[in-house]
Design a protein around this motif. Sequence first.
Motif, short mmCIF file in Angstrom:
data_model
loop_
_atom_site.label_atom_id
_atom_site.label_comp_id
_atom_site.label_asym_id
_atom_site.label_seq_id
_atom_site.Cartn_x
_atom_site.Cartn_y
_atom_site.Cartn_z
N PRO A 67 -19.84 -16.44 -22.51
CA PRO A 67 -20.82 -15.45 -22.04
C PRO A 67 -21.04 -14.32 -23.05
O PRO A 67 -22.16 -13.82 -23.18
CB PRO A 67 -20.19 -14.91 -20.75
CG PRO A 67 -19.29 -16.02 -20.28
CD PRO A 67 -18.76 -16.66 -21.53
N PHE A 109 -33.83 -19.87 -20.91
CA PHE A 109 -32.49 -19.56 -20.42
C PHE A 109 -31.97 -18.27 -21.03
O PHE A 109 -31.46 -17.38 -20.34
CB PHE A 109 -31.55 -20.73 -20.74
CG PHE A 109 -30.09 -20.43 -20.49
CD1 PHE A 109 -29.60 -20.39 -19.20
CD2 PHE A 109 -29.23 -20.17 -21.54
CE1 PHE A 109 -28.25 -20.10 -18.96
CE2 PHE A 109 -27.90 -19.90 -21.33
CZ PHE A 109 -27.41 -19.86 -20.03
N LEU A 110 -32.11 -18.13 -22.35
CA LEU A 110 -31.56 -16.97 -23.04
C LEU A 110 -32.36 -15.70 -22.75
O LEU A 110 -31.79 -14.61 -22.66
CB LEU A 110 -31.49 -17.22 -24.54
CG LEU A 110 -30.42 -18.20 -24.99
CD1 LEU A 110 -30.48 -18.40 -26.51
CD2 LEU A 110 -29.03 -17.73 -24.59
N LEU A 126 -22.91 -21.01 -26.63
CA LEU A 126 -23.42 -20.87 -25.26
C LEU A 126 -22.31 -21.01 -24.21
O LEU A 126 -22.51 -20.62 -23.05
CB LEU A 126 -24.51 -21.90 -25.01
CG LEU A 126 -25.81 -21.70 -25.80
CD1 LEU A 126 -26.80 -22.82 -25.52
CD2 LEU A 126 -26.45 -20.35 -25.49
N GLN A 167 -32.42 -6.57 -23.90
CA GLN A 167 -32.91 -7.10 -25.18
C GLN A 167 -34.15 -6.37 -25.67
O GLN A 167 -34.50 -6.45 -26.85
CB GLN A 167 -33.21 -8.59 -25.05
CG GLN A 167 -34.35 -8.92 -24.10
CD GLN A 167 -34.45 -10.39 -23.79
OE1 GLN A 167 -34.56 -11.22 -24.69
NE2 GLN A 167 -34.38 -10.73 -22.51
N ALA A 223 -23.14 -15.87 -25.97
CA ALA A 223 -24.45 -16.40 -25.57
C ALA A 223 -25.53 -15.32 -25.61
O ALA A 223 -26.70 -15.62 -25.88
CB ALA A 223 -24.37 -17.00 -24.17
N VAL A 224 -25.17 -14.06 -25.37
CA VAL A 224 -26.17 -12.99 -25.31
C VAL A 224 -26.34 -12.28 -26.65
O VAL A 224 -27.16 -11.37 -26.77
CB VAL A 224 -25.81 -11.96 -24.22
CG1 VAL A 224 -25.82 -12.61 -22.85
CG2 VAL A 224 -24.46 -11.32 -24.50
N LYS A 241 -33.76 -14.92 -19.98
CA LYS A 241 -33.31 -14.46 -18.68
C LYS A 241 -31.87 -13.95 -18.75
O LYS A 241 -31.55 -12.90 -18.18
CB LYS A 241 -33.39 -15.62 -17.67
CG LYS A 241 -33.05 -15.22 -16.24
CD LYS A 241 -34.06 -14.23 -15.69
CE LYS A 241 -33.79 -13.91 -14.22
NZ LYS A 241 -34.72 -12.90 -13.70
N LEU A 242 -31.01 -14.64 -19.48
CA LEU A 242 -29.61 -14.26 -19.58
C LEU A 242 -29.45 -12.89 -20.24
O LEU A 242 -28.60 -12.08 -19.84
CB LEU A 242 -28.83 -15.32 -20.36
CG LEU A 242 -27.32 -15.14 -20.46
CD1 LEU A 242 -26.67 -15.29 -19.09
CD2 LEU A 242 -26.71 -16.15 -21.44
N ARG A 243 -30.24 -12.61 -21.26
CA ARG A 243 -30.12 -11.36 -22.01
C ARG A 243 -30.69 -10.16 -21.25
O ARG A 243 -30.32 -9.02 -21.54
CB ARG A 243 -30.82 -11.51 -23.37
CG ARG A 243 -30.00 -12.34 -24.34
CD ARG A 243 -30.86 -12.91 -25.46
NE ARG A 243 -31.56 -11.89 -26.23
CZ ARG A 243 -31.07 -11.27 -27.31
NH1 ARG A 243 -29.85 -11.56 -27.73
NH2 ARG A 243 -31.78 -10.39 -27.97
N GLY A 244 -31.58 -10.41 -20.30
CA GLY A 244 -32.06 -9.36 -19.43
C GLY A 244 -32.88 -8.29 -20.13
O GLY A 244 -33.34 -8.46 -21.26
#
Length: 528
Positions: free
Chosen positions: A198, A236-237, A195, A245, A201-202, A239-242
């Motif tokens: 960047p 969190f993930l 994590l 995914q 993390a995705v 949202k981060l992956r958008g």
Amino acid sequence: MVYGGKPSTGCYLCRKRKIKCDEAHPECRNCKIYGRPCPGYRPDAVFRNETRKVERLVKNSGSASASGSGQSAPTSDASASSVVSLQRESTHQDHSDGSLNLYTPADSTWEQRALCYFFDQYTIKADEDGGHLDYLPSLYAREIGQNSDSSSSCLKWAVDATALMTLANAKNAPLLMNKARQGYGKALRGLQEALKSPAHAVKDETFASVVLLSLYEDISGERNGLFSSHTAGFEFLMKLRGEGQMDHQRGRDMFNFAYTHTYVEILALGDNPRFDLEWILGMLDSSNPVEQLMLSASKMTQLFLSMRSSPQPPDQKTVESWISTSRQYDVELSQWTQTLPDRWLPLVVYSAQGESLLTYHRISNAVIWYYYRAVRVMLQRLLLGLNKTLTTIKTANKQRSNSPESCPETDGDTLNEADLRAVIREMTTDTCRSIPFSLADVDSLGRPNKADSPLQLRAAQAYGLLWPLWYVLSCGLPTEAQVQQIRAVLWRVGSNLGIKLALILAREAESIRGEQDDIAPMGMGFGS
């Protein structure tokens, strides 16, 4: 020369490794799991000299019987006698008790056994009706192949730890549990490192690690009460992956698992989300039956959050708007059942004792219906609470004005509580009517399943039943017979299949039922 019966028709690699082959074409499941090309099958039976092999097996079986089972504390260097003992035990036990009736090669380590058992129980091949963690074996194999130092992979440790805990619970092996917890700690440290980057993390491997760690938590029964310690990580993930995914099936499957995990805590436990629900609504595909149901649950979540954030106590107009919105969502949920493909619809059958049962094309279809019924129960409970609140407000307004004529609303604006309770009882009854098929106790025609029936319950399917059953038991107004039936299911899943979350939910449901005398005003039927 001894003819040892019908020769194995498994693929060459499975026979070389001495493990059971499912003989699938064009390649078997074991070869897929281990990322090896399947070498194919031999066409003809042959005679072999098996005399020495038979003598060796008889000798080992005799020594195993003399030494006892010795299975309570297995290690990776287990003796040959304990391995033979385990093989004999798995041959005579049926599938429902979680024993190792598949994949018991005598030359394998406990870690390898755990991995095979876990993949067999928790990964279900995806088809038009969906699967469960179908992407995991290939993702795991790729991760191992790409890392010369595989111990640095958080996914590797997460899978291994979850697999060890799965086998440890199935065999009641404390040493394996300790080893699983050590792997869990390594997976957490590996996830923290991933994590920090960047780029890492995705990655799908990182998200899959959180999926496995949350599953480990449920199998081991080590949640923080009923709340998962990995919900924040999912949010969190996601949202981060958008939106990217959702462009491939593996990403969409992981997203659906994570979001289902998350909204269970929002709807059933009253937790607050840490992401924008409007963004989630835009990600889901309304043409997909599962995601359409998730959309309805998301709308309910928005309503609940709106109710929590409104000034307290609410005025009459606000409560009436909440009732109107809830009834609209209930209509949408009812219509969901009218849009399903025929293969998703339940079938009414009768057992040998004349009991009315519901069966389905697949157990996975039954699981989706469990969630649907639990959400319907939530809405009826919400409407009951809002109706009581509205009645209380109207009574107070009349008393303050001392003139019934000054209140423009009439008694016709209140709901019929008997109708709402009837829906709750219908959903509860249909849930209980589905249990025999959902546990693979009967086939699609209501006939008792035999031990060798192709319809067998796997741990992944039982896992999907837990939260809907918990909610129906806690808040579904079940009869005493239905209470006993659902409790028996939770204890069976927790004890036989080793999913300890089931035992926790059974205890928590009893506690909630003991505190719940009736529907309180503004009651939502969950931890608010």
